[in-house]
Scaffold this active site. Structure first.
Site, PDB file in Angstrom:
ATOM      1  N   SER A 145      -4.927   0.398   2.980  1.00 61.91           N
ATOM      2  CA  SER A 145      -3.891   1.335   2.572  1.00 61.91           C
ATOM      3  C   SER A 145      -3.641   0.818   1.116  1.00 61.91           C
ATOM      4  O   SER A 145      -3.629  -0.386   0.987  1.00 61.91           O
ATOM      5  CB  SER A 145      -2.923   1.601   3.422  1.00 61.91           C
ATOM      6  N   TYR A 158       4.780  -1.179   8.555  1.00 61.48           N
ATOM      7  CA  TYR A 158       3.376  -0.399   8.170  1.00 61.48           C
ATOM      8  C   TYR A 158       2.495  -1.349   7.235  1.00 61.48           C
ATOM      9  O   TYR A 158       1.601  -1.931   7.189  1.00 61.48           O
ATOM     10  CB  TYR A 158       3.564   0.813   7.806  1.00 61.48           C
TER      11      TYR A 158
END
Length: 247
Positions: A145, A158
């Protein structure tokens, strides 16, 4: 639909392939002429996607898969290996993103992200690496990501899992001379990632931002397709792909 030769057509395993980037990647790689093997928990969606790929002239197989179970992931890889004789590519795509501030102490959400995003990626590597090493060839694509490159409030855990995926991938790449390793780091992308879990207010804010900024999952799938299509002596180590308007 492209039709590569037998030598060019690959056996591609894709985790988290029931929606979003995983689904789009399955469609793209099948359209490129590869045999895709789909894995996710929602087997009804896998069956429907496989039917659509076959109806379009592609080749698809599927199996229910929970990436938090090493036995499940090994079975997924070994079944494909037994059926097709090899595993050429693994796309480690399964992920979750229940966001919240650290002081909310949503420990169950933390553990879920660690189990799916990081441990699931490790399980995928552990399942296919011996098969690829035995052949002296293979390609592992890990979906990280843009959160593997920056840390935002409400996303600390995350981001930690995605930084770990990026570090793991780079370490594996440096240890490998016959296995290619690619990290794909998408920004805001149309998917179900922000639809489940975490703080409701944070989830709503992320969904609003995604509605305004997100790129199609097919754009990320195109980047994966590009990396997979390179010659065996070319390793596309990392691709960062995000909306132009994303800060």
């Amino acid at each position: 639909m492209n039709s590569p030769s037998t030598d060019e057509s690959k056996i591609v395993l894709i985790t988290g392939s029931s929606s979003g980037i995983g689904e789009a990647t399955a469609r793209r790689l099948a359209a490129d002429g590869h045999q895709v093997v789909l894995g996710a928990r929602r087997v009804d969606r896998l069956a429907a996607l496989s039917d659509k790929i076959r109806a379009a002239g592609g080749r698809a197989d599927y199996q229910q898969l929970d990436v938090t179970s090493i036995d499940d992931v090994r079975n997924f890889a070994e079944r494909a290996h037994q059926r097709y004789g090899r595993v050429d590519v693994l796309v480690n795509n399964a992920g979750v993103m229940p966001l919240s501030r650290v002081d909310a102490l949503r420990v169950d959400d933390w553990n879920q992200m660690i189990d799916v995003n990081l441990r699931g990626t490790l399980h995928g590597i552990a399942a296919v690496l011996p098969l690829m090493r035995a052949r002296g060839a293979g390609h592992i694509v890990n979906v990280a990501s843009t959160s593997a490159h920056r840390v935002d409030p409400t996303a600390a855990v995350y981001c930690a899992t995605k930084y770990a995926v990026r570090a793991l991938s780079e370490g594996l790449r440096q240890e490998s001379r016959d296995i290619r390793v690619t990290v794909i780091s998408p920004g805001y992308t149309h998917s179900e990632l922000a639809d489940h879990g975490g703080d409701p207010e944070v989830r709503a804010a992320v969904r609003a931002a995604s509605d305004q900024l997100a790129i199609p999952a097919s754009t990320v799938a195109d980047a994966i397709g590009y990396a997979v299509a390179q010659p065996e002596n070319v390793d596309v180590s990392e691709v960062i792909i995000r909306p132009t308007a994303q800060g």
